[in-house]
Scaffold this motif. Structure first.
Motif, short mmCIF file in Angstrom:
data_model
loop_
_atom_site.label_atom_id
_atom_site.label_comp_id
_atom_site.label_asym_id
_atom_site.label_seq_id
_atom_site.Cartn_x
_atom_site.Cartn_y
_atom_site.Cartn_z
N ALA A 294 67.79 30.94 -0.86
CA ALA A 294 67.99 30.01 0.05
C ALA A 294 66.71 30.14 1.02
CB ALA A 294 69.31 30.13 0.94
N PRO A 295 65.49 29.57 0.46
CA PRO A 295 64.43 29.83 1.42
C PRO A 295 64.53 28.28 2.33
CG PRO A 295 63.90 28.93 -0.80
CD PRO A 295 65.13 29.45 -1.04
N ALA A 296 63.95 28.69 3.49
CA ALA A 296 63.79 27.70 4.54
C ALA A 296 62.53 26.71 4.20
CB ALA A 296 63.67 28.17 5.76
N ALA A 297 62.70 25.51 4.26
CA ALA A 297 61.60 24.68 3.78
C ALA A 297 60.77 24.44 5.30
CB ALA A 297 61.94 23.32 3.18
N ASN A 298 61.43 23.79 5.89
CA ASN A 298 60.93 23.41 7.51
C ASN A 298 62.11 23.55 8.55
OD1 ASN A 298 61.47 20.84 9.31
ND2 ASN A 298 61.71 19.97 7.10
N VAL A 299 61.59 24.05 9.76
CA VAL A 299 62.71 24.35 10.95
C VAL A 299 62.05 23.41 11.91
CG1 VAL A 299 63.84 26.17 10.04
CG2 VAL A 299 61.77 26.55 11.29
N CYS A 300 61.24 22.22 11.88
CA CYS A 300 60.31 21.70 12.90
C CYS A 300 60.44 20.40 12.85
CB CYS A 300 58.92 22.11 12.91
SG CYS A 300 58.15 22.13 11.47
N ASP A 301 60.86 19.70 11.62
CA ASP A 301 60.81 18.22 11.65
C ASP A 301 61.82 17.59 12.21
OD1 ASP A 301 58.17 18.49 10.11
OD2 ASP A 301 59.23 18.12 8.25
N THR A 302 61.82 16.03 12.26
CA THR A 302 62.78 15.50 12.65
C THR A 302 64.18 15.62 12.13
OG1 THR A 302 62.42 13.65 11.20
CG2 THR A 302 61.60 13.41 13.51
N ASN A 303 64.08 16.22 10.96
CA ASN A 303 65.32 16.88 10.22
C ASN A 303 64.87 18.07 9.75
OD1 ASN A 303 67.31 14.69 10.50
ND2 ASN A 303 66.41 13.69 8.85
N TYR A 304 65.74 19.01 9.66
CA TYR A 304 65.29 20.34 9.14
C TYR A 304 65.59 20.32 7.70
CZ TYR A 304 65.48 21.89 13.92
OH TYR A 304 65.42 22.11 15.34
N THR A 305 64.98 21.08 6.70
CA THR A 305 65.14 21.13 5.28
C THR A 305 65.02 22.72 4.66
OG1 THR A 305 63.66 19.21 5.22
CG2 THR A 305 64.09 20.50 3.24
N MET A 306 66.43 22.79 4.08
CA MET A 306 66.57 23.98 3.27
C MET A 306 66.68 23.89 1.85
SD MET A 306 67.24 26.54 5.38
CE MET A 306 67.81 27.84 4.10
N ALA A 307 66.07 24.76 1.11
CA ALA A 307 66.12 24.67 -0.26
C ALA A 307 67.21 25.76 -0.90
CB ALA A 307 64.85 25.06 -0.90
N ALA A 308 67.74 25.51 -1.96
CA ALA A 308 68.57 26.33 -2.84
C ALA A 308 68.27 26.46 -4.19
CB ALA A 308 69.97 25.73 -2.53
N LYS A 309 68.03 27.75 -4.69
CA LYS A 309 67.35 27.92 -5.88
C LYS A 309 68.29 28.90 -6.80
CE LYS A 309 63.12 29.41 -5.71
NZ LYS A 309 61.93 30.05 -5.28
N LEU A 310 68.21 28.42 -8.12
CA LEU A 310 69.00 29.15 -9.03
C LEU A 310 68.15 29.59 -10.29
CD1 LEU A 310 72.06 30.51 -9.52
CD2 LEU A 310 72.01 28.48 -11.40
N PRO A 311 68.07 31.13 -10.71
CA PRO A 311 67.15 31.19 -11.95
C PRO A 311 67.68 30.52 -13.07
CG PRO A 311 67.97 33.36 -10.69
CD PRO A 311 68.74 32.13 -10.20
N LYS A 312 66.75 30.04 -13.83
CA LYS A 312 67.10 29.06 -15.03
C LYS A 312 67.40 30.03 -16.12
CE LYS A 312 64.07 25.89 -16.10
NZ LYS A 312 62.88 25.11 -16.16
#
Length: 339
Positions: A294-312
């Motif tokens: 669960a890496p953070a993408a941004n914690v500064c924009d008008t909305n914050y963005t998170m990513a969720a990753k699963l190994p293929k």
């Protein structure tokens, strides 16, 4: 294999867009087309040295220009627009980062009121060495330097929003936009739900590199020369932008507070995993809980963005979008061999 159509898109300054939605396409392409495009940095190229403070040389709201829109023939609401990044290369030998008085994760903002003084507005210039694959940090208040690996990516990629909305290019959401995830690098395929006829893809905000979270509010911002393959899947449009690379499935979510962005991305990944593997929702939930990242993408924009990753590697023979990522990778490899 024969190469598909190749289209070049190099906007003039008055052709850059600053919104998603509300603009006619600059070009219409067929599914499977390779698009060679140029993008300007988030400052519009106006910040070129440490004396160029963004508040003095940039004009709000003309920040974060994007190249496009690009319409895809046959794209209809509910379809899936696929964007495979073949190559992302800095167009300059320098990049810019900065701090702002009321922007970033560790300062007061318009919605986080604090009594402390605003941060100083300060600019850093990074030397980009493409041959060496490095990006040189120089401290402004000392002699420290460090060569960081180049890791070019695009902070802003998306399509026109649903419902006739027009959103500023600095805003991430279900349409994509300013997601600022380092996962949006060469070799990745991004998937967006088509909301309007043609989809209306736009790309911008090139980063020579960016740490997860984009904590100070800016990455190493630079102009880019980028090549993408744009394709279309009828139906199946994801509720939120997704990505796929050779190792991971990646879901995104954008909201405030950060916990909700996290929940959106995890919810989408659980659903995607269950669909691909034929799992009960709670079984998929359990698998993602134990194997996901669960890496953070941004914690500064008008909305914050998170990513969720699963190994293929967990998918076995299952393939997202019937193996479209692999097919686009093959197209990209053929293009790079024969250009």
């Amino acid at each position: 294999m024969s190469l598909p159509d190749v289209v070049t898109l190099s906007p003039t300054p008055d052709e850059y867009a600053y919104t998603f939605g509300g603009r006619a396409p600059l070009v219409t392409v067929r599914p499977g087309t390779i698009v060679e495009l140029t993008t300007e940095d988030c400052f519009g190229g106006r910040v070129r040295g440490i004396g160029d403070l963004p508040s003095e040389v940039c004009e709000f709201p003309y920040l974060n220009p994007v190249t496009g829109p690009i319409a895809v023939a046959g794209a209809e609401p509910g379809d899936t627009l696929a964007v495979h990044f073949v190559e992302i290369a800095p167009a300059r030998d320098w990049g810019i980062s900065s701090t702002f008085p009321h922007f970033g994760a560790l300062t007061a903002t318009h919605s986080t009121a604090m009594l402390h003084a605003p941060l100083e507005e300060r600019v850093w210039v990074y030397e980009l060495d493409r041959a060496a694959g490095t990006c040189r940090f120089r401290a402004r208040a000392g002699d420290f330097t460090a060569d960081l690996p180049l890791d070019p990516m695009h902070g802003t990629v998306g399509v026109a929003p649903a419902g006739g909305e027009t959103l500023m290019s600095i805003t991430p959401g279900a349409h994509g936009g300013n997601l600022d995830t380092p996962e949006m690098r060469a070799g990745a395929t991004a998937y967006f739900r088509v909301n309007v006829p043609g989809g209306l893809l736009a790309v911008g905000d090139g980063h020579a590199r960016q740490g997860e979270g984009e904590v100070c509010g800016t990455a190493v911002e630079t102009a880019m020369r980028t090549t993408v393959v744009v394709d279309l899947v009828k139906g199946g449009g994801p509720a939120w932008p997704r990505l796929e690379d050779d190792r991971y499935l990646i879901s995104t979510g954008s909201a405030r507070p950060l916990e909700d962005a996290f929940r959106i991305s995890q919810h989408d990944l659980v659903g995607w995993t269950g669909e691909l593997l034929g799992l009960d929702t709670l079984d998929a939930y359990q698998l993602v809980s134990q194997a996901g990242l669960a890496p953070a993408a941004n914690v500064c924009d008008t909305n914050y963005t998170m990513a969720a990753k699963l190994p293929k590697s967990l998918l076995g023979r299952a393939r997202a979008y019937d193996g479209l990522h692999d097919r686009l990778r093959a197209t990209a490899a053929a293009y790079l061999r024969h250009r």
